[in-house]
Design a protein around this motif. Structure first.
Motif, PDB file in Angstrom:
ATOM      1  N   SER A 295      10.752  94.934 -51.769  1.00 31.13           N
ATOM      2  CA  SER A 295      12.247  94.980 -52.123  1.00 31.13           C
ATOM      3  C   SER A 295      12.795  93.357 -52.017  1.00 31.13           C
ATOM      4  N   MET A 296      13.961  93.126 -52.630  1.00 31.11           N
ATOM      5  CA  MET A 296      14.564  91.819 -52.661  1.00 31.11           C
ATOM      6  C   MET A 296      15.955  91.862 -52.653  1.00 31.11           C
TER       7      MET A 296
ATOM      8  N   THR B 188      13.502  89.120 -48.633  1.00 30.69           N
ATOM      9  CA  THR B 188      12.443  90.206 -48.845  1.00 30.69           C
ATOM     10  C   THR B 188      11.972  90.935 -47.908  1.00 30.69           C
TER      11      THR B 188
ATOM     12  N   SER C 161       7.380  86.271 -49.985  1.00 30.37           N
ATOM     13  CA  SER C 161       8.583  86.070 -49.159  1.00 30.37           C
ATOM     14  C   SER C 161       9.488  84.915 -49.720  1.00 30.37           C
TER      15      SER C 161
ATOM     16  N   THR D 164      20.027  95.206 -54.069  1.00 27.02           N
ATOM     17  CA  THR D 164      18.647  95.080 -53.778  1.00 27.02           C
ATOM     18  C   THR D 164      17.810  95.594 -55.054  1.00 27.02           C
TER      19      THR D 164
ATOM     20  N   VAL E  81      17.710  85.219 -54.843  1.00 27.08           N
ATOM     21  CA  VAL E  81      17.158  86.191 -53.929  1.00 27.08           C
ATOM     22  C   VAL E  81      17.389  85.395 -52.661  1.00 27.08           C
TER      23      VAL E  81
ATOM     24  N   HIS F 267      11.762  85.682 -58.959  1.00 27.88           N
ATOM     25  CA  HIS F 267      11.260  85.585 -57.467  1.00 27.88           C
ATOM     26  C   HIS F 267       9.834  86.130 -57.741  1.00 27.88           C
ATOM     27  N   SER F 268       9.822  87.461 -58.198  1.00 27.59           N
ATOM     28  CA  SER F 268       8.581  88.168 -58.052  1.00 27.59           C
ATOM     29  C   SER F 268       7.626  88.137 -59.171  1.00 27.59           C
TER      30      SER F 268
ATOM     31  N   ALA G   5      15.656  88.515 -59.545  1.00 25.11           N
ATOM     32  CA  ALA G   5      14.530  89.271 -58.985  1.00 25.11           C
ATOM     33  C   ALA G   5      13.412  88.899 -59.643  1.00 25.11           C
TER      34      ALA G   5
END
Length: 164
Positions: free
Chosen positions: A88-89, A84, A129, A114, A81, A50-51, A47
């Motif tokens: 949240s993911m 999204t 996304s 999550t 992931v 990704h973020s 996560a």
């Protein structure tokens, strides 16, 4: 939702551990709680990849134990992931056990968690996304809204004996 889109491959994370006697129960198989700790750790890494932000665990659900993991086997966790929302993911984890002498590998656990990305004040913050890159990733992406709805229903049904 953020206009930025990141491919699933950016979040893909893999962790491998050897199962020692201290990781096992009286059956000689890995403690479920130890594996759950590994799942939470690899999911958080995925996560954050990704973020690009700190994350907190919001839920862990559909943790399915399919096959025991034995002492002396290697346990490999793969996380990425799948979907999204605003902050949240959803992260999918597949756990495989490997007999290092025979090379036999098998899926032992699958799980969805999550995570929520947070800012410096610990408040939810937008995430990019996700772009599925394979057919399997597309199936997980397409089925994610249904899992999200089930999570929301479960959340609404929470009960505590101390609630008044």
């Amino acid at each position: 939702m953020n206009e930025e889109i990141r491919p699933v491959s950016r979040s893909r994370s893999i962790m491998t551990e050897l199962v020692f006697p201290t990781d096992t129960n009286h059956h000689g198989t890995m403690f479920g709680g130890t594996l759950m700790k590994y799942i939470d750790k690899i999911s958080a890494i995925s996560a954050m990849r990704h973020s690009g932000k700190p994350v907190v665990t919001a839920s862990t659900d559909s943790l399915d134990f399919l096959s025991p993991i034995r002492m002396g086997e290697a346990v490999e966790l793969e996380a990425f992931v799948t979907w999204t929302r605003r902050s949240s993911m959803e992260v999918y984890v597949v756990v495989r056990a490997e007999n290092l002498f025979t090379g036999e590998r098998r899926i032992t656990v699958t799980a969805f968690s999550t995570f929520v990305a947070v800012d410096e004040q610990g408040k939810p913050t937008p995430v990019p996304s996700v772009l599925p890159e394979t057919d399997a990733e597309r199936k997980l992406f397409d089925s994610a809204p249904e899992r999200h709805e089930l999570r929301m229903k479960r959340r609404a049904q929470r009960f505590s004996s101390t609630d008044r």
